[in-house]
Enzyme design. Sequence first.
Site, mmCIF file in Angstrom:
data_model
loop_
_atom_site.group_PDB
_atom_site.id
_atom_site.type_symbol
_atom_site.label_atom_id
_atom_site.label_comp_id
_atom_site.label_asym_id
_atom_site.label_seq_id
_atom_site.Cartn_x
_atom_site.Cartn_y
_atom_site.Cartn_z
ATOM 1 N N TYR A 40 0.857 -1.202 0.000
ATOM 2 C CA TYR A 40 0.000 0.000 0.000
ATOM 3 C C TYR A 40 0.879 1.234 0.000
ATOM 4 O O TYR A 40 2.054 1.186 0.332
ATOM 5 C CB TYR A 40 -0.932 0.006 1.216
ATOM 6 C CG TYR A 40 -0.226 0.184 2.541
ATOM 7 C CD1 TYR A 40 0.255 -0.910 3.248
ATOM 8 C CD2 TYR A 40 -0.034 1.456 3.088
ATOM 9 C CE1 TYR A 40 0.901 -0.756 4.468
ATOM 10 C CE2 TYR A 40 0.606 1.628 4.305
ATOM 11 C CZ TYR A 40 1.074 0.524 4.988
ATOM 12 O OH TYR A 40 1.722 0.677 6.196
ATOM 13 N N CYS A 41 0.276 2.353 -0.397
ATOM 14 C CA CYS A 41 0.944 3.651 -0.312
ATOM 15 C C CYS A 41 -0.126 4.709 -0.089
ATOM 16 O O CYS A 41 -1.250 4.368 0.281
ATOM 17 C CB CYS A 41 1.772 3.926 -1.568
ATOM 18 S SG CYS A 41 0.805 3.995 -3.089
ATOM 19 N N THR A 42 0.193 5.971 -0.303
ATOM 20 C CA THR A 42 -0.746 7.043 0.037
ATOM 21 C C THR A 42 -2.021 7.006 -0.810
ATOM 22 O O THR A 42 -3.123 6.981 -0.278
ATOM 23 C CB THR A 42 -0.074 8.423 -0.151
ATOM 24 O OG1 THR A 42 1.206 8.383 0.492
ATOM 25 C CG2 THR A 42 -0.912 9.530 0.435
#
Length: 343
Positions: A198-200
Amino acid sequence: MQLYNTLSAKERAALLEEAGQDRLTLSFYQYAKIGNPELFRNHLFIKWNELQVLGRIYVANEGINAQLSLPANQFEAFKEFLDGIYFLEDVRLNIAIEHDLKSFLKLKVKVRNKIVADGLNDETFDVRNKGIHVDAEAFNALIEDPNTVLVDMRNHYESEIGHFKNAVTPDVDTFRDSLDIIEEQLKDHKEEKKLVMYCTGGIRCEKASAYYKHKGFKNVFQLEGGIIEYARQVENKGLDNKFIGKNFVFDHRRGERITDDVIAQCHQCGTACDNHTNCENEACHLLFIQCEECAKTMDNCCSTECQEVIKLPFEEQKALRAGTHNSNKIFKKGRSEKLKFKK
Ligand SMILES: [Zn+2]
Ligand SMILES: [Zn+2]
């Protein structure tokens, strides 16, 4: 025809205050082949300037990456405009939970070589061969699986203030560095482990997932829309929230609170705190975490050295700044030996 900003940030802030309209903060990205980014950029600027959009938008041959705010009552017109562009029709818009009138103060649409500085040579692998996208509900189930390795694809200063429980959070300054670290850690488990990332807002995982598949990982998943979209779905659908703390964002709010947990500490005194700030000394501009107490005693500076600099007359500061370009680059990574409590 106006193709660039004419207002200063200060003038813009005053105008926004005066207008007093509700504004939405949102982001989106799309990988697409854009033949003439310069032309596309001008097209966006003219229309979005009209719609009073403010923000930071990157356009490249590989696509578009946009973070912006706009008057809530222009949203329909904005959406219609996007839908008129074939590769942006129904593009997923990540709409922020908290809205700040002044999240952006200028409209900057820039042509870049890439929409994310990822340090990857795209010729070596197929970016379209990406991981399986999962929504918040599927993601929650997936990360409970003992066979799953959950990886945070963001940088150290981002995961420091908030991350998913049990996530691996590489202590890196760049996206490129974390790719190698994760691959090394999991090199003997490429076939059986489920690699969930995941990321922003999802954009970094888009590339990373394709990269890992290229490197031989068999089960690669990515959180659709990133933490921003996850938080929205959790709220709307009443799902279990597995994220703790704040989501670091790249506008001047710096963080969007997801839960009340404060998992970081003031880099100067060690007290629980998760508010990022930039050092008041323009020449330093270090990104770090500072509590209110320390902000007061340190005049919003990262160190006594910077504190002394900001007390100098403006012209003298400017002269000093001319010679500090190199140290500036190091500072920008959000690390400094002056910060006693930065891990
Ligand atoms: Zn402090
Ligand atoms: Zn400083």
